[in-house]
Design a protein around this motif. Structure first.
Motif, short mmCIF file in Angstrom:
data_model
loop_
_atom_site.label_atom_id
_atom_site.label_comp_id
_atom_site.label_asym_id
_atom_site.label_seq_id
_atom_site.Cartn_x
_atom_site.Cartn_y
_atom_site.Cartn_z
N CYS A 1 0.83 -1.21 0.00
CA CYS A 1 0.00 0.00 0.00
C CYS A 1 0.86 1.26 0.00
O CYS A 1 1.97 1.27 0.53
CB CYS A 1 -0.91 0.02 1.22
SG CYS A 1 -2.16 -1.29 1.21
N ARG B 1 -3.73 2.13 -3.66
CA ARG B 1 -4.15 3.37 -3.03
C ARG B 1 -4.84 3.08 -1.70
O ARG B 1 -5.52 2.07 -1.54
CB ARG B 1 -5.12 4.13 -3.95
CG ARG B 1 -4.52 4.59 -5.25
CD ARG B 1 -3.41 5.60 -5.05
NE ARG B 1 -3.88 6.78 -4.34
CZ ARG B 1 -4.41 7.84 -4.93
NH1 ARG B 1 -4.55 7.87 -6.25
NH2 ARG B 1 -4.79 8.90 -4.22
N ILE B 2 -4.66 4.00 -0.75
CA ILE B 2 -5.29 3.84 0.55
C ILE B 2 -6.46 4.81 0.67
O ILE B 2 -6.68 5.65 -0.20
CB ILE B 2 -4.29 4.04 1.69
CG1 ILE B 2 -3.78 5.51 1.71
CG2 ILE B 2 -3.13 3.07 1.58
CD1 ILE B 2 -2.92 5.82 2.92
N LYS B 3 -7.21 4.70 1.74
CA LYS B 3 -8.33 5.59 2.01
C LYS B 3 -8.27 6.03 3.46
O LYS B 3 -8.12 5.19 4.35
CB LYS B 3 -9.66 4.88 1.72
CG LYS B 3 -10.89 5.77 1.87
CD LYS B 3 -12.16 5.02 1.50
CE LYS B 3 -13.37 5.92 1.62
NZ LYS B 3 -14.63 5.19 1.28
N ASP B 4 -8.37 7.32 3.70
CA ASP B 4 -8.27 7.85 5.06
C ASP B 4 -6.98 7.40 5.73
O ASP B 4 -6.96 7.07 6.91
CB ASP B 4 -9.49 7.44 5.90
CG ASP B 4 -10.79 7.96 5.32
OD1 ASP B 4 -10.78 9.07 4.75
OD2 ASP B 4 -11.81 7.25 5.42
N THR C 1 -5.44 4.71 5.50
CA THR C 1 -5.57 3.33 5.96
C THR C 1 -5.65 2.41 4.74
O THR C 1 -6.23 2.79 3.71
CB THR C 1 -6.84 3.15 6.82
OG1 THR C 1 -6.81 4.09 7.90
CG2 THR C 1 -6.92 1.75 7.39
N ALA C 2 -5.08 1.22 4.85
CA ALA C 2 -5.17 0.24 3.77
C ALA C 2 -6.63 0.02 3.39
O ALA C 2 -7.51 -0.03 4.24
CB ALA C 2 -4.53 -1.07 4.20
N ASN C 3 -6.87 -0.12 2.08
CA ASN C 3 -8.23 -0.31 1.57
C ASN C 3 -8.32 -1.65 0.85
O ASN C 3 -7.63 -1.87 -0.15
CB ASN C 3 -8.60 0.84 0.63
CG ASN C 3 -10.03 0.74 0.12
OD1 ASN C 3 -10.29 0.09 -0.89
ND2 ASN C 3 -10.96 1.36 0.84
N ASP D 1 -10.68 -3.13 -0.96
CA ASP D 1 -11.19 -3.14 -2.33
C ASP D 1 -10.11 -2.69 -3.32
O ASP D 1 -9.98 -3.26 -4.41
CB ASP D 1 -12.42 -2.23 -2.45
CG ASP D 1 -13.60 -2.77 -1.67
OD1 ASP D 1 -13.77 -4.00 -1.64
OD2 ASP D 1 -14.33 -1.96 -1.07
N ASN D 2 -9.33 -1.68 -2.94
CA ASN D 2 -8.27 -1.21 -3.83
C ASN D 2 -7.18 -2.25 -4.01
O ASN D 2 -6.60 -2.38 -5.09
CB ASN D 2 -7.67 0.08 -3.28
CG ASN D 2 -8.62 1.27 -3.39
OD1 ASN D 2 -9.63 1.20 -4.07
ND2 ASN D 2 -8.31 2.35 -2.69
N LEU E 1 -5.97 -1.93 10.05
CA LEU E 1 -7.07 -2.57 9.35
C LEU E 1 -7.77 -3.50 10.34
O LEU E 1 -7.14 -4.41 10.88
CB LEU E 1 -6.52 -3.36 8.16
CG LEU E 1 -7.45 -3.69 6.99
CD1 LEU E 1 -8.04 -2.42 6.39
CD2 LEU E 1 -6.69 -4.48 5.94
N GLU F 1 -11.85 -6.85 8.11
CA GLU F 1 -11.35 -6.42 6.80
C GLU F 1 -10.15 -7.26 6.37
O GLU F 1 -9.99 -7.57 5.19
CB GLU F 1 -10.99 -4.94 6.83
CG GLU F 1 -12.18 -4.01 6.78
CD GLU F 1 -12.92 -4.13 5.46
OE1 GLU F 1 -12.51 -3.51 4.46
OE2 GLU F 1 -13.93 -4.88 5.41
#
Length: 371
Positions: A113, A135-138, A140-142, A144-145, A170, A174
Motif C-alpha cells: 500500500c 491506493r489507501i483511504k483515510d 488506511t489500507a483499503n 477493495d483497492n 485494518l 477487513e
C-alpha cells in the motif's frame, strides 16, 4: 557491436531501488538529545534481557544454534504456538526479504500500500519482480483497492498492520475479507511490528489466520516493545510448508547467540512488557491531544508513534519544524520518502522527551508553553 562494460553491472532493476534512509540520530543543538525518530521504546530492554545478553558474552567464540530452537520454543510457549512453524531472523526485515526471495521473481508482482514500510518495494525489486502500489483511504489500507490489483502475476500481498508511518490499522474483519478475496496461490503477509501496542477490540495481529490457512504469514519483531532493536531479532508464524521454504534459504547463523539469549528473556518478561504497554496507553492520547491543542493535525494512531501534519505556509512547514527541533536537541522523523512531505513522525518517548517535543513545537509555532 556493443563494447563490453568496463565494470560489473548489476542485474536489471537493482539501480531502480531507492536505498532505505533511516531516521536521524544526531541533533544540531540542545542541552540534551531526545531521539524520537525510530520508534524505539523509551524504556530500553528489561533487566532480564540485559542480564542474559551480558551472560552470553562469555561464549562469543561459539557459533549460535542455527535452528534457533530455544528462542522459537520460548516464543511458542508465550503465544501458544507450534514452534516448528516459527522462523526467526535478523529482524522482521530479514523475514520479509526471505518471503520475497522465495515466492516472487521476474515477471511477477507483489502488492503493497502507498505510505507503507519502504522495505516492501525494496525487497520486491531486489528479486527482479514488480512492486504494485495500492491506493489507501483515510490513510488506511483499503481492501477493495488491493483486491482490484490482484491478477495472474500476483504472488504476495504485504500489509503493515498497524501501518508505519501512519499508525492506522485494518480491523480484523477487513483482514479476513482481504484474505478471502485472494487466490490460494497468493501469500498474505501481515506485518505486525507494532501489534503489541494496539488496544482495539476489532484488531488481531494475524496469528489465528496464519494458524488456519496455507497462504498467510504473520511477522513480528523484538525491536519495538521489547527494546532489542540493536540486536536485530524478528520472527514469523505461518504454514509449515512456508516455514520449510524460508529455512532452506535463510542464513544459518543470522540470529546471534546474544540476541537469542536476550530474546528468550525478553519474551518471558511480562512485567517489563506490561509496563511498556501502560506507558504507551497513557502517553499516546496525551501527546495526540497536546499536538492537536497546538493546532496541528495528527493522524489517529494505535501504535507507539504519531504522524504530525504541518501547515503548508512559509516558515511553518515540516522541514522548518524539523530544523527548529533539531536545534533544540529533538529528533523526529521526516517522512517525505513515505509520501508525506509536510509531516513528521514522532515516537512516543519518555515523559521528559514528550514534553520537550511538545514545548519545542509550541515555541516553533509561537504558542504558549504547553502544560
Amino acid at each position: 557491436m556493443t563494447a563490453p562494460p568496463d565494470r560489473p553491472i548489476p542485474r536489471p532493476g537493482i539501480l531502480d531501488i531507492a536505498a532505505y534512509v533511516p531516521g536521524k540520530s544526531k541533533a544540531t543543538g540542545g542541552a540534551r538529545l531526545y531521539k524520537l525518530s525510530s520508534n524505539e521504546t523509551p524504556h530500553g530492554p528489561g533487566a532480564a534481557a540485559t542480564e542474559a545478553f551480558r551472560a552470553a558474552a562469555a561464549k562469543l567464540e561459539i557459533y549460535p544454534d542455527g535452528s534457533v530452537r530455544e528462542l522459537r520454543a520460548a516464543i511458542a510457549e508465550v503465544h501458544g504456538l507450534d514452534a516448528e512453524r516459527i522462523v526467526c531472523g535478523a529482524g522482521s526485515d530479514e523475514i520479509l526479504t526471505l518471503l520475497a526471495r522465495a515466492y516472487v521473481g521476474p515477471g511477477e508482482e507483489a502488492i503493497y500500500c502507498e505510505h507503507d514500510f519502504l522495505i516492501y518495494p525494496i525487497a520486491i525489486r531486489a528479486c527482479g519482480a514488480t512492486p504494485v502500489k495500492a491506493r489507501i483511504k483515510d490513510r488506511t489500507a483499503n481492501v477493495d483497492n488491493i483486491l482490484a490489483l490482484v491478477n495472474e502475476k500476483t504472488r504476495i500481498v504485504f500489509i503493515a498492520n498497524p501501518n508505519n508511518p501512519t499508525g492506522t490499522y485494518l480491523p480484523f474483519d477487513e483482514v479476513r475479507r482481504l484474505h478471502e478475496g485472494l487466490p490460494k496461490r497468493v501469500i498474505l503477509v501481515l506485518d505486525g511490528a507494532y501489534a503489541e501496542y494496539v488496544r482495539r477490540n476489532d484488531y488481531e495481529s494475524g496469528i489465528e489466520l496464519a494458524a488456519a490457512h496455507e497462504n498467510v504469514v504473520m511477522t513480528r519483531t523484538f525491536s519495538k516493545i521489547y527494546g532489542l532493536a540493536g540486536l536485530r531479532i524478528g520472527w514469523s508464524y505461518g504454514p509449515a510448508a512456508v516455514a520449510d521454504v524460508l529455512n532452506r534459504i535463510r542464513e544459518p547463523f543470522s540470529v546471534s547467540s546474544a540476541a537469542m539469549a536476550a530474546g528468550i528473556a525478553a519474551v518471558r518478561d511480562r512485567a517489563h512488557f506490561d509496563m511498556s504497554v501502560r506507558h504507551n496507553e497513557v502517553w499516546l492520547p496525551k501527546v495526540t491531544a497536546a499536538l492537536q491543542g497546538l493546532g496541528l493535525e495528527v493522524t489517529p494512531s494505535v501504535a507507539n508513534f504519531v504522524l504530525v501534519h504541518f501547515p503548508d505556509a512559509p516558515g511553518r512547514t515540516a522541514a522548518d519544524a524539523d530544523a527548529f527541533l533539531l536545534s533544540q536537541g529533538v529528533i523526529l522523523r521526516r517522512v517525505t520518502d513515505y509520501g508525506f512531505p509536510n509531516a513528521l513522525r514522532m515516537t512516543i518517548g519518555s515523559e521528559e522527551a514528550n514534553r520537550a517535543t511538545i514545548n519545542g513545537l509550541a515555541a516553533f509555532l509561537g504558542k504558549a508553553k504547553a502544560a
